[in-house]
Design a protein around this motif. Sequence first.
Motif, PDB file in Angstrom:
ATOM      1  N   TRP A  52       9.793   1.298   4.000  1.00 43.99           N
ATOM      2  CA  TRP A  52       9.107   0.140   3.446  1.00 43.99           C
ATOM      3  C   TRP A  52       7.626   0.468   3.533  1.00 43.99           C
ATOM      4  N   ASN A  53       6.951   0.414   2.405  1.00 40.13           N
ATOM      5  CA  ASN A  53       5.533   0.762   2.342  1.00 40.13           C
ATOM      6  C   ASN A  53       4.672  -0.486   2.263  1.00 40.13           C
ATOM      7  N   ALA A  54       3.738  -0.584   3.189  1.00 44.10           N
ATOM      8  CA  ALA A  54       2.850  -1.732   3.290  1.00 44.10           C
ATOM      9  C   ALA A  54       1.647  -1.576   2.366  1.00 44.10           C
ATOM     10  N   LYS A  55       1.104  -2.714   1.949  1.00 44.09           N
ATOM     11  CA  LYS A  55      -0.118  -2.711   1.148  1.00 44.09           C
ATOM     12  C   LYS A  55      -1.344  -2.462   2.015  1.00 44.09           C
ATOM     13  N   GLU A  56      -1.274  -2.858   3.302  1.00 45.72           N
ATOM     14  CA  GLU A  56      -2.405  -2.713   4.217  1.00 45.72           C
ATOM     15  C   GLU A  56      -1.908  -2.176   5.550  1.00 45.72           C
ATOM     16  N   ARG A  57      -2.772  -1.463   6.242  1.00 52.66           N
ATOM     17  CA  ARG A  57      -2.423  -0.836   7.519  1.00 52.66           C
ATOM     18  C   ARG A  57      -1.888  -1.843   8.532  1.00 52.66           C
ATOM     19  N   ASP A  98      -0.258  -4.477   8.145  1.00 61.65           N
ATOM     20  CA  ASP A  98       1.085  -4.963   7.835  1.00 61.65           C
ATOM     21  C   ASP A  98       2.160  -4.166   8.569  1.00 61.65           C
ATOM     22  N   VAL A  99       1.863  -2.909   8.896  1.00 55.90           N
ATOM     23  CA  VAL A  99       2.840  -2.074   9.596  1.00 55.90           C
ATOM     24  C   VAL A  99       3.152  -2.673  10.963  1.00 55.90           C
ATOM     25  N   MET A 154       5.221  -5.962  10.528  1.00 53.74           N
ATOM     26  CA  MET A 154       6.598  -5.756  10.098  1.00 53.74           C
ATOM     27  C   MET A 154       7.417  -5.036  11.165  1.00 53.74           C
ATOM     28  N   ILE A 205       8.484   2.185   8.515  1.00 53.14           N
ATOM     29  CA  ILE A 205       7.560   1.124   8.119  1.00 53.14           C
ATOM     30  C   ILE A 205       6.196   1.793   8.104  1.00 53.14           C
ATOM     31  N   PHE A 246       2.153   2.682   6.088  1.00 51.88           N
ATOM     32  CA  PHE A 246       1.048   2.469   5.165  1.00 51.88           C
ATOM     33  C   PHE A 246       0.537   3.840   4.766  1.00 51.88           C
ATOM     34  N   GLY A 259       5.844  -5.064  -4.947  1.00 49.29           N
ATOM     35  CA  GLY A 259       6.390  -4.200  -3.930  1.00 49.29           C
ATOM     36  C   GLY A 259       6.697  -2.782  -4.394  1.00 49.29           C
TER      37      GLY A 259
END
Length: 109
Positions: free
Chosen positions: A40-45, A47-48, A51, A88, A90, A100
């Motif tokens: 799962w790739n986050a939009k912002e650091r 977010d890791v 999540m 998980i 970024f 997404g």
Amino acid sequence: MSFFFQIPGGVFALYDRSALEDEIGTKVTDAPFGAMTLAWNAKERGDVDAMFEKAVAAGARPIKNPQEAFWGGYSSYVQVPGGHLLEIAFNPFWTVNDDGSVQLPEAQP
């Protein structure tokens, strides 16, 4: 060695076994999840971290806490119920769209 391929809405990546083990921080040969992960790739650091904590609170087992990655991003791994690994991450070099989906950068000559 690793290879990344743009697919509709995402990225398909192939790693040789030793590169995957280095990335995860553990052997994959005898592990129940084999040599495959989902990501799962986050939009912002940040977010890791959020999540990762959410996944652990929901029953995932921490494998690799969020940390700076050798490839320039920020990444973690959890083992989800059923035994599979989820990365998980970024990646500052990839674009994560509002829906997404992930877009690789244009290839450099």
